[in-house]
Write a protein that holds these residues in place. Structure first.
Motif, PDB file in Angstrom:
ATOM      1  N   ALA A 224       0.876  -1.099  -0.422  1.00 30.01           N
ATOM      2  CA  ALA A 224       0.059  -0.008   0.182  1.00 30.01           C
ATOM      3  C   ALA A 224       1.225   1.060   0.176  1.00 30.01           C
ATOM      4  CB  ALA A 224      -1.121   0.485   1.333  1.00 30.01           C
ATOM      5  N   ALA A 225       2.107   1.214   0.729  1.00 23.47           N
ATOM      6  CA  ALA A 225       2.737   2.244   0.314  1.00 23.47           C
ATOM      7  C   ALA A 225       3.346   2.718  -0.920  1.00 23.47           C
ATOM      8  CB  ALA A 225       4.938   2.193   1.765  1.00 23.47           C
ATOM      9  N   ARG A 226       3.227   1.710  -1.573  1.00 20.55           N
ATOM     10  CA  ARG A 226       4.358   1.798  -2.352  1.00 20.55           C
ATOM     11  C   ARG A 226       2.915   2.783  -3.817  1.00 20.55           C
ATOM     12  NH1 ARG A 226       6.360  -3.829  -3.235  1.00 20.55           N
ATOM     13  NH2 ARG A 226       4.654  -3.494  -4.291  1.00 20.55           N
ATOM     14  N   HIS A 227       1.487   2.881  -2.913  1.00 16.55           N
ATOM     15  CA  HIS A 227       0.920   3.424  -3.632  1.00 16.55           C
ATOM     16  C   HIS A 227      -0.232   5.035  -2.479  1.00 16.55           C
ATOM     17  CE1 HIS A 227      -0.065   0.305  -6.669  1.00 16.55           C
ATOM     18  NE2 HIS A 227       0.635  -0.208  -6.732  1.00 16.55           N
ATOM     19  N   GLY A 228       1.139   5.070  -2.089  1.00 14.16           N
ATOM     20  CA  GLY A 228       0.704   6.162  -1.403  1.00 14.16           C
ATOM     21  C   GLY A 228      -0.709   6.202  -0.116  1.00 14.16           C
ATOM     22  N   VAL A 229      -0.572   5.246   0.298  1.00 11.24           N
ATOM     23  CA  VAL A 229      -1.411   4.408   1.070  1.00 11.24           C
ATOM     24  C   VAL A 229      -0.945   4.222   2.484  1.00 11.24           C
ATOM     25  CG1 VAL A 229      -3.887   2.997   1.707  1.00 11.24           C
ATOM     26  CG2 VAL A 229      -3.404   4.302  -0.629  1.00 11.24           C
ATOM     27  N   GLU A 230      -1.435   4.642   3.537  1.00  5.34           N
ATOM     28  CA  GLU A 230      -1.090   4.054   4.326  1.00  5.34           C
ATOM     29  C   GLU A 230      -2.391   3.636   5.314  1.00  5.34           C
ATOM     30  OE1 GLU A 230       0.180   6.312   9.019  1.00  5.34           O
ATOM     31  OE2 GLU A 230       0.138   7.073   7.280  1.00  5.34           O
ATOM     32  N   VAL A 231      -1.922   1.979   6.009  1.00  2.10           N
ATOM     33  CA  VAL A 231      -2.657   1.134   6.201  1.00  2.10           C
ATOM     34  C   VAL A 231      -2.401   1.505   7.949  1.00  2.10           C
ATOM     35  CG1 VAL A 231      -2.672  -0.947   6.755  1.00  2.10           C
ATOM     36  CG2 VAL A 231      -2.124  -0.046   4.357  1.00  2.10           C
ATOM     37  N   VAL A 232      -3.489   1.660   9.333  1.00  2.39           N
ATOM     38  CA  VAL A 232      -3.412   1.714  10.267  1.00  2.39           C
ATOM     39  C   VAL A 232      -4.686   0.997  10.993  1.00  2.39           C
ATOM     40  CG1 VAL A 232      -4.094   3.266  11.767  1.00  2.39           C
ATOM     41  CG2 VAL A 232      -3.238   4.383  10.621  1.00  2.39           C
ATOM     42  N   PRO A 233      -3.520  -0.298  12.085  1.00  2.00           N
ATOM     43  CA  PRO A 233      -4.886  -1.094  11.937  1.00  2.00           C
ATOM     44  C   PRO A 233      -5.911  -0.227  13.302  1.00  2.00           C
ATOM     45  CG  PRO A 233      -2.046  -0.965  13.156  1.00  2.00           C
ATOM     46  CD  PRO A 233      -2.282  -0.519  12.119  1.00  2.00           C
ATOM     47  N   ILE A 234      -6.675  -1.060  13.438  1.00  2.00           N
ATOM     48  CA  ILE A 234      -7.144  -0.325  14.551  1.00  2.00           C
ATOM     49  C   ILE A 234      -8.453  -1.491  15.137  1.00  2.00           C
ATOM     50  CG2 ILE A 234      -7.949   1.502  14.124  1.00  2.00           C
ATOM     51  CD1 ILE A 234     -10.548   0.793  12.570  1.00  2.00           C
ATOM     52  N   GLY A 235      -8.802  -1.651  16.089  1.00  2.00           N
ATOM     53  CA  GLY A 235      -9.819  -2.819  16.805  1.00  2.00           C
ATOM     54  C   GLY A 235     -11.296  -2.410  17.005  1.00  2.00           C
ATOM     55  N   LYS A 236     -12.183  -3.066  17.820  1.00  2.67           N
ATOM     56  CA  LYS A 236     -12.790  -2.545  17.819  1.00  2.67           C
ATOM     57  C   LYS A 236     -13.695  -1.759  18.684  1.00  2.67           C
ATOM     58  CE  LYS A 236     -13.713  -6.513  21.474  1.00  2.67           C
ATOM     59  NZ  LYS A 236     -15.003  -7.714  22.373  1.00  2.67           N
ATOM     60  N   GLY A 237     -12.821  -1.231  19.326  1.00  2.00           N
ATOM     61  CA  GLY A 237     -13.095  -0.213  20.423  1.00  2.00           C
ATOM     62  C   GLY A 237     -12.174   1.745  20.050  1.00  2.00           C
ATOM     63  N   ASP A 238     -12.309   0.588  18.210  1.00  2.00           N
ATOM     64  CA  ASP A 238     -11.800   2.832  17.753  1.00  2.00           C
ATOM     65  C   ASP A 238     -13.093   2.661  17.191  1.00  2.00           C
ATOM     66  OD1 ASP A 238      -9.316   2.579  18.974  1.00  2.00           O
ATOM     67  OD2 ASP A 238      -8.841   1.006  17.747  1.00  2.00           O
TER      68      ASP A 238
END
Length: 488
Positions: A224-238
């Protein structure tokens, strides 16, 4: 006077006899702002603590105000204070780390649980590419990296370490690194391109059978970073933070009566591209709906009878053969699916299942050595895989009460080598659901190709579903989100 100045809490940490550079205490530096009037030294801040608003923190903060170059900067201190803040660096760091470890002897790499990086050096040449990258991300004098066990070595924690915490051997490595680093021309940290979009990925690291492993999601983040997209993990409390992101990818087993559906609904309300969308969840999680949908569009399935009462169970074996399969409409991962033989066992199992659901499905038993799984994204084939039946079992996942679930093996097949009829029927079926990501399960029985079910939340693991098509699978997925974000 040397252009380098080393700051310490106490002169015992690094003495003037151990370095050619001027050594002074942090307190001296803080309280004598005119000490270097007219000069712009480079500061190596070796304070024992970089805690917010502590003396070490203020030393770097004031160094920047005095236009002195400083290592580490306040920004680096803050980023290293919490894993959530340096999470974005982990995919690239772990990729470089694992490349380095593959060059180490197997036992040495497997037993490695801690790496000490001193100004971009480790004292272990094979690990130096990782050390340099880490130092490029986080310019701190001494960094301790703790590793998770596993075939893919993940980073558990990165933290600055004080010089007085080093062993004699580690201290020698550090002092050597100081000499090497301070005799090179100053090089500013590499500026990293800002990401254009942020993709939130909802996952649960504790889930027994997640649709994607954490290691796979980290691989996706690198693509994803190569396509200008940052991946951020989230959980059920978010859920309350969801609007901070641009798009949502759900990588937990979905169900319309848990938080995954609420996340999907909220994403749609916020105008965010989302996989899985709530409509796809509703359509795919219920096998009764899928049966009616597929039949009405002429797509073959195993012979199926929808049951609403025990009265309708009298001649099931005559109509469907024996044994037959009974299904709860919203089962997943082979749960809620039972093979039964004989009139009385069928009746008893139906009586039990009707306590859980008002409608059940009875289906002909179609024994095969494997099921086809065709991944379909945006109405086009994405990957093909054969899921083998679990050992000594008739399903791809074997569930036993009180025991860990056991999965069968797999064989990834390139789309070009997959029977055209299997791909064509899978795509037709998926397009009836929507334009998201689906996994269509099929069986080939003689000259029949039948659809078993359509999954809105299909497995997608690095080294499994992407084995044949490689990173094209992940790139197409990321482009799906990018296209929708750019067209808003």
């Amino acid at each position: 006077m040397s252009s380098w100045v080393i700051l310490v809490d106490t002169l015992k940490d690094v003495s003037n006899t151990e370095t050619p550079h001027k050594v002074m205490t942090v307190r001296e530096y803080l309280t004598h702002p005119k000490l270097f009037a007219g000069a712009k030294p480079t500061i190596l801040n070796l304070s024992r603590s970089y805690a917010y608003q502590g003396a070490g923190y203020y030393a770097s903060l004031l160094a920047e105000a005095r236009q002195h170059r400083v290592v580490p900067t306040v920004e680096t201190m803050i980023e290293l204070s919490r894993k959530q803040l340096y999470q974005r660096a982990l995919p690239e760091l772990e990729d470089r780390l694992n490349r380095c470890l593959r060059k180490m002897p197997g036992p040495d790499a497997a037993s490695l649980t801690r790496i000490l990086v001193c100004l971009g050096q480790t004292g272990e040449p094979v690990l130096d590419p990782f050390a340099r990258l880490l130092f490029d991300w986080f310019r701190a004098p001494v960094l301790e990296v703790l590793l998770e066990d596993g075939e893919w070595r993940s980073i558990k924690r990165i933290r600055p370490l004080a010089v007085d915490d080093l062993s004699p051997e580690e201290r020698a490595v550090f002092l050597s690194a100081v000499v090497s680093y301070t005799t090179r021309p100053w090089r500013a940290p590499r500026q990293r391109a800002l990401m254009k979009y942020v993709l939130a990925v909802l996952s649960d690291p504790k889930e027994e059978l997640p649709p994607s492993s954490i290691a796979s999601l980290k691989h996706m983040a690198r693509v994803a970073a190569r396509h200008g997209v940052e991946v951020v993990p989230i959980g059920k409390g978010d859920l309350d933070k969801l609007a901070q992101f641009d798009a949502l990818f759900i990588r937990e087993t979905t169900n319309i009566d848990n938080h995954t559906y609420r996340f999907a609904r909220r994403a749609v309300q916020e105008g965010m591209p989302v996989i899985d969308d709530p409509v796809s969840m509703i359509r795919c999680t219920n096998k009764v709906y899928l049966t009616e949908l597929l039949h009405s569009h002429g797509i073959a399935t195993p012979r199926t009878i929808v049951l609403s009462s025990l009265k309708e169970a009298g001649d099931l074996e005559t109509k469907l053969g024996s044994p037959l399969v009974l299904k709860i409409p919203d089962g997943s991962f082979s749960r809620g699916v039972f093979r039964v033989e004989g009139a009385e066992p069928i009746r008893e199992k139906l009586k039990e299942l009707f306590q859980e659901s008002a409608i059940l499905l009875a289906q002909e038993y179609c024994p095969t050595d494997y099921d086809w799984r065709i991944g379909v994204l945006d109405g086009e084939p994405l990957f093909a895989c054969k899921y083998l039946m679990a050992k000594k079992h008739w399903q791809i996942v074997r569930h036993e009460a009180g025991k860990k679930s056991v999965e069968g093996g797999y064989k990834t097949v390139s789309l070009s080598e997959t029977p055209p009829a299997v791909v064509e029927i899978a795509v037709r079926a998926a397009r009836l659901i929507g334009d998201g990501l689906y996994g269509v399960d099929l069986k080939v029985i003689g000259d029949r190709v039948v659809v078993i079910e359509i999954n809105d939340n299909p497995n997608l693991d690095h080294g499994v579903e992407d084995l044949a098509e490689k990173d094209s699978v992940w790139e197409q997925l990321i482009r799906w989100f990018v296209r929708r974000l750019e067209s808003r």
